[in-house]
Design a protein around this motif. Structure first.
Motif, PDB file in Angstrom:
ATOM      1  N   GLY A 349     -20.377  93.631  42.291  1.00 33.62           N
ATOM      2  CA  GLY A 349     -19.927  94.336  43.478  1.00 33.62           C
ATOM      3  C   GLY A 349     -20.452  93.775  44.784  1.00 33.62           C
ATOM      4  N   PHE A 350     -21.734  93.402  44.817  1.00 29.76           N
ATOM      5  CA  PHE A 350     -22.320  92.883  46.058  1.00 29.76           C
ATOM      6  C   PHE A 350     -21.629  91.606  46.500  1.00 29.76           C
ATOM      7  CE2 PHE A 350     -25.349  89.790  47.882  1.00 29.76           C
ATOM      8  CZ  PHE A 350     -25.623  90.426  49.094  1.00 29.76           C
ATOM      9  N   PHE A 351     -21.431  90.690  45.570  1.00 28.51           N
ATOM     10  CA  PHE A 351     -20.820  89.405  45.906  1.00 28.51           C
ATOM     11  C   PHE A 351     -19.330  89.566  46.227  1.00 28.51           C
ATOM     12  CE2 PHE A 351     -24.533  88.335  43.331  1.00 28.51           C
ATOM     13  CZ  PHE A 351     -25.140  87.398  44.140  1.00 28.51           C
ATOM     14  N   LYS A 352     -18.677  90.528  45.574  1.00 35.98           N
ATOM     15  CA  LYS A 352     -17.274  90.778  45.883  1.00 35.98           C
ATOM     16  C   LYS A 352     -17.137  91.284  47.317  1.00 35.98           C
ATOM     17  CE  LYS A 352     -14.839  92.505  42.574  1.00 35.98           C
ATOM     18  NZ  LYS A 352     -14.225  93.444  41.592  1.00 35.98           N
ATOM     19  N   ALA A 353     -18.065  92.160  47.733  1.00 36.11           N
ATOM     20  CA  ALA A 353     -18.033  92.666  49.106  1.00 36.11           C
ATOM     21  C   ALA A 353     -18.326  91.550  50.104  1.00 36.11           C
ATOM     22  CB  ALA A 353     -19.047  93.799  49.264  1.00 36.11           C
ATOM     23  N   MET A 354     -19.276  90.670  49.777  1.00 33.69           N
ATOM     24  CA  MET A 354     -19.641  89.573  50.679  1.00 33.69           C
ATOM     25  C   MET A 354     -18.502  88.574  50.851  1.00 33.69           C
ATOM     26  SD  MET A 354     -22.592  90.138  51.940  1.00 33.69           S
ATOM     27  CE  MET A 354     -22.991  88.536  52.619  1.00 33.69           C
ATOM     28  N   SER A 355     -17.624  88.481  49.853  1.00 32.13           N
ATOM     29  CA  SER A 355     -16.521  87.523  49.958  1.00 32.13           C
ATOM     30  C   SER A 355     -15.590  87.857  51.117  1.00 32.13           C
ATOM     31  CB  SER A 355     -15.729  87.472  48.645  1.00 32.13           C
ATOM     32  OG  SER A 355     -15.010  88.678  48.432  1.00 32.13           O
ATOM     33  N   ASN A 356     -15.561  89.119  51.522  1.00 31.24           N
ATOM     34  CA  ASN A 356     -14.692  89.532  52.626  1.00 31.24           C
ATOM     35  C   ASN A 356     -15.106  88.916  53.956  1.00 31.24           C
ATOM     36  OD1 ASN A 356     -13.006  91.294  51.073  1.00 31.24           O
ATOM     37  ND2 ASN A 356     -14.662  92.782  51.054  1.00 31.24           N
ATOM     38  N   ILE A 357     -16.385  88.575  54.095  1.00 30.27           N
ATOM     39  CA  ILE A 357     -16.873  87.982  55.345  1.00 30.27           C
ATOM     40  C   ILE A 357     -17.367  86.552  55.119  1.00 30.27           C
ATOM     41  CG2 ILE A 357     -17.454  90.194  56.415  1.00 30.27           C
ATOM     42  CD1 ILE A 357     -20.376  89.682  55.604  1.00 30.27           C
ATOM     43  N   SER A 358     -16.964  85.968  54.013  1.00 31.16           N
ATOM     44  CA  SER A 358     -17.418  84.628  53.657  1.00 31.16           C
ATOM     45  C   SER A 358     -16.396  83.572  54.071  1.00 31.16           C
ATOM     46  CB  SER A 358     -17.655  84.541  52.142  1.00 31.16           C
ATOM     47  OG  SER A 358     -17.796  83.191  51.729  1.00 31.16           O
ATOM     48  N   PRO A 359     -16.712  82.702  55.028  1.00 35.65           N
ATOM     49  CA  PRO A 359     -15.784  81.610  55.364  1.00 35.65           C
ATOM     50  C   PRO A 359     -15.446  80.750  54.146  1.00 35.65           C
ATOM     51  CG  PRO A 359     -17.466  81.802  57.054  1.00 35.65           C
ATOM     52  CD  PRO A 359     -17.883  82.712  55.932  1.00 35.65           C
ATOM     53  N   CYS A 360     -16.425  80.578  53.252  1.00 37.90           N
ATOM     54  CA  CYS A 360     -16.189  79.746  52.066  1.00 37.90           C
ATOM     55  C   CYS A 360     -15.105  80.336  51.177  1.00 37.90           C
ATOM     56  CB  CYS A 360     -17.481  79.586  51.265  1.00 37.90           C
ATOM     57  SG  CYS A 360     -18.610  78.345  51.934  1.00 37.90           S
ATOM     58  N   PHE A 361     -15.053  81.661  51.060  1.00 37.14           N
ATOM     59  CA  PHE A 361     -14.062  82.290  50.189  1.00 37.14           C
ATOM     60  C   PHE A 361     -12.646  81.947  50.639  1.00 37.14           C
ATOM     61  CE2 PHE A 361     -11.195  85.953  49.516  1.00 37.14           C
ATOM     62  CZ  PHE A 361     -11.140  85.935  48.133  1.00 37.14           C
ATOM     63  N   TYR A 362     -12.372  82.117  51.920  1.00 39.60           N
ATOM     64  CA  TYR A 362     -11.026  81.854  52.439  1.00 39.60           C
ATOM     65  C   TYR A 362     -10.720  80.353  52.422  1.00 39.60           C
ATOM     66  CZ  TYR A 362     -11.554  86.668  53.952  1.00 39.60           C
ATOM     67  OH  TYR A 362     -11.766  88.016  53.964  1.00 39.60           O
ATOM     68  N   SER A 363     -11.727  79.537  52.686  1.00 40.33           N
ATOM     69  CA  SER A 363     -11.526  78.086  52.691  1.00 40.33           C
ATOM     70  C   SER A 363     -11.238  77.549  51.290  1.00 40.33           C
ATOM     71  CB  SER A 363     -12.770  77.397  53.276  1.00 40.33           C
ATOM     72  OG  SER A 363     -12.648  76.003  53.207  1.00 40.33           O
ATOM     73  N   ILE A 364     -11.971  78.042  50.308  1.00 37.30           N
ATOM     74  CA  ILE A 364     -11.775  77.592  48.921  1.00 37.30           C
ATOM     75  C   ILE A 364     -10.374  77.966  48.436  1.00 37.30           C
ATOM     76  CG2 ILE A 364     -12.489  78.007  46.524  1.00 37.30           C
ATOM     77  CD1 ILE A 364     -15.384  78.196  47.605  1.00 37.30           C
ATOM     78  N   ARG A 365      -9.950  79.182  48.734  1.00 36.30           N
ATOM     79  CA  ARG A 365      -8.603  79.610  48.333  1.00 36.30           C
ATOM     80  C   ARG A 365      -7.529  78.765  49.015  1.00 36.30           C
ATOM     81  NH1 ARG A 365      -7.049  85.554  46.455  1.00 36.30           N
ATOM     82  NH2 ARG A 365      -8.486  85.638  44.702  1.00 36.30           N
ATOM     83  N   ALA A 366      -7.736  78.494  50.302  1.00 35.22           N
ATOM     84  CA  ALA A 366      -6.758  77.678  51.029  1.00 35.22           C
ATOM     85  C   ALA A 366      -6.693  76.273  50.436  1.00 35.22           C
ATOM     86  CB  ALA A 366      -7.132  77.620  52.505  1.00 35.22           C
ATOM     87  N   ASP A 367      -7.848  75.721  50.062  1.00 32.70           N
ATOM     88  CA  ASP A 367      -7.873  74.381  49.465  1.00 32.70           C
ATOM     89  C   ASP A 367      -7.132  74.333  48.136  1.00 32.70           C
ATOM     90  OD1 ASP A 367      -9.290  73.484  51.590  1.00 32.70           O
ATOM     91  OD2 ASP A 367     -11.059  72.843  50.480  1.00 32.70           O
TER      92      ASP A 367
END
Length: 412
Positions: A349-367
């Motif tokens: 849960g903690f890491f799932k919540a952090m993904s919402n404000i993680s630049p890496c999360f959106y960048s990895i998905r875009a890649d």
């Protein structure tokens, strides 16, 4: 005595604290984050799509046999494919039309083919798990088909019936015993040949396919490319933000903090635009993607670096060089919450919540989308840009409450 003073020196004590701090932090974050594999793989959502009305029983058996807790059962194949492409599900098991009818035609020509759809533009852990499940389920269905068809074959041509008929004929015509036995032997050989031929056709009557959606080239350098590239930019942004703040705080007493901040933001934009030219270029030379993909990746990582530099700037503005004590844990958290190694649905849960404000999360998905396929890349870009804008607003609040100080360095 000198040795005791040496051990109590601030440098030695500081070195010990740093080793303990980062060692405990990394072990705590990585161990707690990666424990999701393989224990939580069963939480990945999948779908069973049956297009054959006569295979309802098989569809229910598949649902019962799958090791997943979230199985979608009421999707059409097109809806399931759309959700697979959007990474809302990770596997489709498709029972196509006429599956049951083709299964019953043991003629060596008709084939009942069960299909497994997997989106390969996903973290390796998810892809590997789905491949394993597909092969296991496919093999179990094939085994059950062979057993059921084998029972039918044996019931249709049982040797015991032939033996009973032979005994009855001999009892009725004892003088023709030799002829009857010879004929029975020929019949037995013909039946054996027929059974062997039928089983050969049974083996050909069923197959299963793994349909690779958004196929990724072989090699971990390809499957891990989105994770490696995104993380490399973020780690660089963490140190860069600390250095940029030094310049900001040095110039602020001389030209004013607002002008100094404007110069800082301009520098961030310039760095965000220039650095990806070289780093994405190196990636292109190593994993060989097209020029069009190169420019899309450049734009994506320009946005990532813009967002990441501004995120790291927040605590560097507040704490100066000590800001790294907060930026470093946040960076390590993004190794997990970026979902480059573990799919987001099974993150703690903690890491799932952090993904919402993680630049890496959106960048990895875009890649993943740019390199191998997927939808809504523009939305991911907008989310990266939004993170950058929100952090700039936070910067303005911080700068408004700061006071000018003497320069850290001589800027003359």
């Amino acid at each position: 005595m000198n040795f005791k003073k040496f051990l109590l020196n601030k440098g030695v004590i500081g070195a010990l604290i740093i080793v303990l701090f980062y060692g405990l932090l990394m072990v705590g974050i990585y161990f707690s984050g990666y424990k999701a594999v393989p224990s939580k793989i069963d939480q990945l959502p999948v779908a069973v799509v049956s297009q054959d009305k006569d295979s309802t029983k098989l569809a229910h058996q598949l649902e019962d046999a799958l090791p997943f807790k979230h199985i979608k059962k009421n999707l059409s194949l097109s809806e399931a494919k759309a959700q697979l492409n959007d990474r809302k599900i990770y596997l489709i098991i498709n029972v196509p039309q006429n599956f049951n009818a083709n299964l019953k035609k043991i003629d060596g020509k008709s084939t009942a083919k069960l299909k497994f759809y997997i989106n390969y533009a996903n973290p390796t852990t998810a892809v590997s798990a789905m491949e394993t499940v597909s092969k296991s389920v496919g093999a179990k269905v094939q085994k059950n088909v062979l057993l059921q068809q084998g029972k039918g074959v044996l019931s249709a041509a049982t040797l015991s019936q032939l033996e009973t008929e032979t005994k009855s004929l001999i009892a009725a015509n004892p003088t023709q015993k030799d002829a009857i036995l010879a004929k029975a032997k020929a019949t037995q050989q013909a039946a054996t040949t027929k059974i062997n031929q039928t089983y050969a056709n049974v083996a050909k009557s069923y197959q299963y396919d793994i349909v690779k959606v958004n196929k990724v080239p072989t090699g971990m350098q390809h499957s891990m490319a989105p994770f490696f590239m995104s993380l490399s930019f973020y780690i660089g942004s963490m140190i860069a933000a600390m250095l940029i703040v030094m310049a900001y705080k040095s110039f602020a007493p001389l030209i004013g903090r607002w002008r100094s901040y404007v110069y800082t933001e301009i520098a961030i934009v310039m760095i965000a635009m220039f650095a990806p030219l070289l780093i994405v270029g190196l990636s292109k030379s190593m994993i060989h993607f097209s020029t069009n993909v190169y420019w899309q990746l450049w734009f994506s990582h320009t946005l990532e670096l813009f967002a990441a530099l501004n995120v790291n700037l927040i605590f560097s503005l507040i704490l100066g060089q000590l800001g790294i004590m907060i930026n470093m844990p946040f960076m390590l958290t993004q190794v997990v919450s970026g979902a480059g190694l573990i799919p987001r649905p099974i993150l703690p849960g903690f890491f799932k919540a952090m993904s919402n404000i993680s630049p890496c999360f959106y960048s990895i998905r875009a890649d993943y989308n740019i390199l191998y396929g997927g939808n809504h890349t523009e939305t991911l870009w907008l989310q990266l840009f939004a993170i950058g804008i929100v952090t700039i607003v936070i910067h303005l609040i911080i700068v408004a409450f700061q006071k000018n100080k003497n320069p850290l360095i001589d800027v003359a």
